[in-house]
Design a protein around this motif. Structure first.
Motif, PDB file in Angstrom:
ATOM      1  N   PHE A  56       0.885  -1.279  -0.098  1.00 49.55           N
ATOM      2  CA  PHE A  56      -0.050   0.063   0.095  1.00 49.55           C
ATOM      3  C   PHE A  56       0.707   1.348   0.193  1.00 49.55           C
ATOM      4  O   PHE A  56       0.610   2.021  -0.839  1.00 49.55           O
ATOM      5  CB  PHE A  56      -0.961   0.064   1.297  1.00 49.55           C
ATOM      6  N   ARG A  57       1.797   1.152   1.138  1.00 53.45           N
ATOM      7  CA  ARG A  57       2.619   2.250   0.859  1.00 53.45           C
ATOM      8  C   ARG A  57       3.524   2.654  -0.178  1.00 53.45           C
ATOM      9  O   ARG A  57       3.600   3.686  -0.651  1.00 53.45           O
ATOM     10  CB  ARG A  57       3.575   2.094   2.294  1.00 53.45           C
ATOM     11  N   HIS A  60       1.513   4.101  -2.623  1.00 49.90           N
ATOM     12  CA  HIS A  60       1.191   5.522  -2.307  1.00 49.90           C
ATOM     13  C   HIS A  60       2.253   6.263  -2.849  1.00 49.90           C
ATOM     14  O   HIS A  60       2.119   7.305  -3.358  1.00 49.90           O
ATOM     15  CB  HIS A  60       0.701   5.425  -0.857  1.00 49.90           C
ATOM     16  N   THR A  61       3.680   5.676  -2.892  1.00 45.83           N
ATOM     17  CA  THR A  61       4.353   6.571  -3.066  1.00 45.83           C
ATOM     18  C   THR A  61       4.777   6.900  -4.459  1.00 45.83           C
ATOM     19  O   THR A  61       4.962   8.022  -5.135  1.00 45.83           O
ATOM     20  CB  THR A  61       5.813   5.881  -2.569  1.00 45.83           C
ATOM     21  N   ARG A  86      -5.793  -0.112   0.686  1.00 46.48           N
ATOM     22  CA  ARG A  86      -5.856   0.828   1.912  1.00 46.48           C
ATOM     23  C   ARG A  86      -6.248   0.177   3.333  1.00 46.48           C
ATOM     24  O   ARG A  86      -5.646   0.468   4.175  1.00 46.48           O
ATOM     25  CB  ARG A  86      -6.871   2.259   1.649  1.00 46.48           C
TER      26      ARG A  86
ATOM     27  N   ASN B 734      10.469   9.068  -0.139  1.00 46.18           N
ATOM     28  CA  ASN B 734      10.875   8.983  -1.323  1.00 46.18           C
ATOM     29  C   ASN B 734      11.833   9.987  -1.946  1.00 46.18           C
ATOM     30  O   ASN B 734      11.609  11.148  -1.717  1.00 46.18           O
ATOM     31  CB  ASN B 734       9.473   8.937  -2.427  1.00 46.18           C
ATOM     32  N   ASN B 737      10.591  12.445  -4.785  1.00 46.54           N
ATOM     33  CA  ASN B 737       9.755  13.448  -4.160  1.00 46.54           C
ATOM     34  C   ASN B 737      10.571  14.522  -3.543  1.00 46.54           C
ATOM     35  O   ASN B 737      10.342  15.681  -3.554  1.00 46.54           O
ATOM     36  CB  ASN B 737       8.736  12.776  -3.120  1.00 46.54           C
ATOM     37  N   ARG B 781       2.377   9.040   4.651  1.00 54.24           N
ATOM     38  CA  ARG B 781       2.804   7.797   4.477  1.00 54.24           C
ATOM     39  C   ARG B 781       4.388   7.397   4.663  1.00 54.24           C
ATOM     40  O   ARG B 781       5.069   7.664   3.385  1.00 54.24           O
ATOM     41  CB  ARG B 781       2.240   7.047   3.349  1.00 54.24           C
TER      42      ARG B 781
END
Lengths: 120, 854
Positions: A56-57, A60-61, A86, B734, B737, B781
């Motif tokens: 999930f992470r 998400h990234t 999620r 990241n 990012n 996250r």
């Protein structure tokens, strides 16, 4: 192949990216760096290991990176995958992951083609 | 319902009639019973009274007679027969007797002859028994007639005196007038009802009183009964037998309508009987008066009770009818609501199906034409539109179900009205442009820009209303949004905020206007069928406004347009507003709306700028001309895009051609200027300021001119602040990012440090000197430690700078996430992809706020 063509090939929005990063140089720099980003590998690994929290992470990234670079297509599919994970694994995640793989492949192919041309 | 009412009416009427009947019966019975009872009581009282009376008179008689007899006795005792000569004895006796009021005195011979000492000679009515008693040595009383026809009462006491014929007497007899006895015994009195006779055994009167004229009492009774055609025989017999037995007799004589009470007592020292009579005539009159009064009262009482009953019943009946009506109304409402819900459901299903069908159909078409890029793009565009529409519908339904289950709550937060207005204006702009509508925003009398409110819900309210206005106003129509503030009745901490959205669109029928805030109602006529929406928007809006404690009013006329007026009492936010002061410029405001001109000049004045205004371009040009001649040019010109005589761009061209390029000209407009930007720049417009013109809008819009003598500023840079020397810690897992953020934000002059996860972020912050970092940008996250946890960790550190501004950056933009961020202690939230201007704005805001605070 121009950067614009590269964006068109990977289903991104070049103008949007340019608007955000303000110069073609930066867009190019970060797009090329996308190839080195480890999130996709992490995603694939986590899915294999059935570590869905990590997956999930990672999704998400990928979504976050794609948002920043306006790689809309991959962003959309990774976002869907992200939502399906999620709250842990859900049945549609496999199909969505496959979609992400396709889009990622498309994106990487476009960038590599661009890289080759701009280098060569 | 009608049937129920009728049966209730029948029941009420019948029970009322029965109760009335019962009441009348009870009262009548009471009246008659009491009347009978009272006459019984009177009889009982009469008997008691008469018995007592008879005994009393009898006793009195005895006492009187005894007294008189003892007087006679004492005559004999004080003047013994052998004490003197016969003649002197007589004189002595006469003197003594006269002194005791005796009317006559005589010796009584054993043969029954009277030898008168003085007075008239009596003739005994019954000489034998008197003589026998005298000869027997008894004391006796008798009645006798005298020559005048009067009656005397004789009192005889044994005494042997020498009489004039030389023989010895057997007794001394003294006389009293019969009237004396009658008077003494009060046998008859004018003032008393009661009268008495004294009779003998055979009924003949000894003493007669009252209206009696016959010689015999028995005859009198007989006569009284016979007058009424009845016989008194029975009473006479009873009376005689009681006399024979020597008993007292008491009886109630009833003849005709008259009642008399009779009481008979034996009198001592005589063969007499005392008859006491009480005629009930007058008593009966009194009693009947009493019972009449009683009857009247009873019937009056009865009438009052009946009246009261009637009143109660009537009231009850009225209440019942009202209740029934209420019930009927509630039932109808429930039915109506239910029907509305069903209709809504069916409409909604239809509404949901339409975009769903479009999505499904377009997907199919796109799949079929997967190689035709143009076609696919077209399909996708339509799918996007449909899904957005669908999402809107579903959001409304969800909101409504939240409202219906009472779960809608407000998240109060500090809100800038400027930001709210800016955001709704920018959202409205694309629609305004596509429908070529005229759009304007007015604000005036803004005393507080920052208030406490639920910004998401406030936006929802305004967007709903504005969205409706845009939707229901045809192409080329006019839409105006006004915002103003006034003092709130809730006190100084509050400000009453009015927001008015007015359009000249299709308007509403009065029926629709009435129902507009009801749930599940939508104008379902042909002219609006093509417009979209769940029909819940206004109900949700109303509910939110109600929850905020405000009001929403609507004025509308079909074909003329609508006006929504939202009034909210909002708490003033406690913010340290940046001190907004500009140099002492002269500024010219050109707008066709006088209110806007006045409000803008007063806002400008409050930030230290002198301002004039003109309502049209011609006037403005004249004023500029005047200033130019006085060599006192305006520093800046604020020019409305739409002016009555010429538009802003033409006016700018004119100004540039007449007065040169010196003075910056800012175009003020509520429209999206991206399309006219190039044209405007060519015409010599320096920049844009977006309506509404809050004080802060003006300040931030004009601030760039403070230090630059140069009038041609780069438009985009207007709002970007300088962050030179600021250090920001950026938590982002990241690296790509991170690099992007670093690249973009470093351009603003700030230095960024990278923390790869939440843990590192907390550690770095903890390791830094106090005040080293100015802010933290936090991804949510992250591995090892999430942004939420990291924020909580930083906030719980024991450092004076633990209140450092923390701004969340995330790819999720759900309102729940935003709330979670704020709950975790973050100051604000920005969505990815990174928007440098937004991040810069927030950083500036929070860093400055913190600086002011310290």
């Amino acid at each position: 192949m121009t950067l614009q063509e590269c964006y068109a090939a990977m289903g991104g929005n070049y103008d949007d990216a340019l608007g955000r990063l303000r110069s073609e140089r930066l867009v190019q720099k970060f797009v090329l760096k996308f190839l080195a980003d480890g999130s996709y590998d992490l995603l694939c690994r986590s899915l294999e290991e059935k570590n869905y929290e990590e997956a999930f992470r990672a999704a998400h990234t990928i979504k976050g990176v794609c948002q920043n670079l306006s790689i809309d297509k991959l962003q959309a599919s990774s976002s869907r995958l992200c939502e399906s994970l999620r709250n842990g694994y859900s049945p549609e995640a496999d199909a969505l992951a496959e979609e992400v793989r396709t889009d990622y492949g498309q994106t990487v192919a476009a960038i590599e083609a661009f890289q080759k041309e701009s280098a060569g | 319902m009608k049937k129920l009412l009728n049966s209730a009416t029948r029941f009420l009427t019948i029970s009322l009639a029965l109760i009335l009947l019962l009441t009348v019966c009870i009262f009548s019975f009471l009246a008659f019973f009491m009347s009978g009872k009272s006459s019984e009581t009177i009889s009982a009282v009469g008997t008691t009274y008469m018995t007592g009376m008879g005994e009393k008179v009898t006793q009195h008689f005895a006492t009187t007679i005894e007294l008189r007899l003892s007087q006679v006795d004492s005559l004999v005792g004080s003047i013994p027969p052998d004490s003197a000569s016969a003649s002197s004895l007589r004189a002595e006796l006469a003197r003594n007797a006269k002194a005791r009021d005796f009317v006559a005195l005589a010796y009584y011979s054993p043969t029954g002859e009277f030898d008168m000492i003085y007075g008239e000679k009596p003739v005994l009515a019954d000489p034998d028994s008197f003589l026998a008693s005298m000869n027997n040595g008894d004391k006796k009383v008798a009645v006798a007639s005298i020559a005048t026809g009067q009656k005397d009462v004789l009192l005889g006491v044994s005494a042997e005196y020498l009489m004039s014929d030389g023989t010895l007497s057997t007794a001394l007899v003294a006389s009293l007038p019969a009237d004396y006895i009658a008077d003494t015994l009060s046998l008859y009195s004018e003032n008393s009802l009661v009268y008495s006779h004294i009779i003998r055994r055979d009924g003949s009167f000894v003493i007669r009183s009252g209206d009696a004229f016959r010689e015999n009492y028995f005859n009198r009774i007989q006569a009284l009964f016979e007058e009424q055609g009845e016989s008194g025989e029975q009473y006479i017999r009873e009376l005689e037998s009681a006399m024979d037995k020597g008993e007292d007799y008491s009886a109630l004589l009833v003849f005709g309508s008259e009642r008399r009470h009779l009481q008979c007592n034996k009198l001592p020292y005589s063969e007499w009987y005392l008859v006491t009579v009480l005629p009930y005539g007058e008593l009966d009159q009194a009693v009947s008066d009493l019972s009449h009064a009683w009857l009247y009262l009873v019937f009056l009482g009865c009438a009052v009770v009946l009246l009261a009953l009637l009143l109660v019943f009537w009231q009850y009946f009225r209440l019942l009818r009202e209740q029934m009506a209420e019930l009927e109304k509630a039932r109808k409402e429930a039915v109506h609501a239910n029907k509305a819900k069903s209709e809504f459901l069916s409409n909604m299903s239809h509404d949901i199906r339409t975009p769903m069908n479009a999505i499904v159909g377009m997907t199919a078409i796109a799949t079929a034409n997967i190689d035709d890029k143009q076609q696919v793009q077209n399909c996708l565009k339509k799918i996007t539109l449909s899904s957005r529409h669908l999402l809107g519908l579903i959001n409304d339904v969800l909101d409504m179900s939240k409202i219906e289950s009472g779960k809608l709550t407000l998240n109060m937060d500090q809100v800038s009205l400027r930001e709210v207005m800016d955001s709704i204006v920018s959202i409205a702009q694309p629609q305004v442009r596509s429908k070529h509508q005229q759009f304007d925003v007015f604000i005036h009398d803004i005393s507080t820009e920052n208030v406490c409110c639920d910004s998401v819900r406030l936006n929802q309210v305004l967007l709903n209303i504005l969205g409706n206005a845009l939707k229901f106003t045809p192409d080329g129509g006019l839409i105006q949004v006004s915002l103003y503030e006034e003092e709130s009745p809730q006190g100084e901490d509050y400000v009453r905020t009015h927001i008015i959205v007015k359009d000249n669109g299709i308007g509403m029928t009065p029926e629709i206007k009435e129902k507009i805030f009801e749930s599940f109602v939508r104008e379902d006529s042909a002219r609006v069928r093509r417009t979209e929406g769940s029909g819940l928007g206004m109900a949700i809006t109303k509910y939110i406004v109600d929850t905020m404690g405000g009001t929403i009013d609507v004025e509308s006329e079909q074909g003329k347009g609508s006006e929504f007026h939202v009034t909210l009492d909002l708490q003033r936010a406690e913010t340290l507003e940046e001190e907004m002061i500009l140099p002492e410029w002269n500024i010219l405001v050109v707008d066709d709306d006088q209110q806007l001109c006045e409000s803008t000049t007063s806002s400008l004045k409050s930030i230290g700028v002198k301002a004039d205004w003109a309502l049209n371009a011609e006037k403005a040009l004249a004023m500029l001309d005047q200033r130019a001649k006085a060599r006192d040019n305006y520093h800046i010109i604020l020019l409305d895009w739409k002016l009555p005589d010429m538009d802003g761009i033409a006016a700018a061209k004119e100004i540039r051609s007449r007065f040169g390029d010196e003075t910056p000209i800012m175009l003020i407009s509520a429209y999206d200027w991206s399309e006219i930007e190039a044209e405007a720049k060519d015409a010599g417009i320096t920049g844009f300021i977006s309506k509404p013109l809050f004080r802060s809008t003006l300040f931030y819009g004009l601030k760039p001119f403070v230090n630059s003598g140069d009038t041609h500023e780069e438009l985009q840079e207007v709002k970007c602040a300088d962050f030179t020397g600021r250090r920001v810690l950026l938590a982002e897992d990241n690296d790509l990012n991170w690099e992007i953020a670093n690249e973009l934000l470093s351009d603003l002059g700030m230095e960024l440090d990278w923390a790869e996860n939440g843990r590192i972020c907390v550690d770095k912050f903890e390791a830094s000197p106090v005040g080293f970092y100015d802010a933290v940008l936090m991804d949510l996250r992250m591995p090892v430690m999430t942004g939420y946890e990291a924020t909580e960790a930083i906030r719980s550190l024991d450092r004076p700078d633990k209140d450092i501004p923390i701004i969340a950056m995330t790819a999720d933009a759900f309102s729940e996430d935003i709330k979670k961020c704020l709950d975790a202690g973050m100051n604000a939230h920005v969505a990815k992809p990174i928007d440098v201007r937004e991040v810069a704005r927030l950083l500036e805001k929070f860093i400055n706020e913190r600086l002011y605070r310290t």
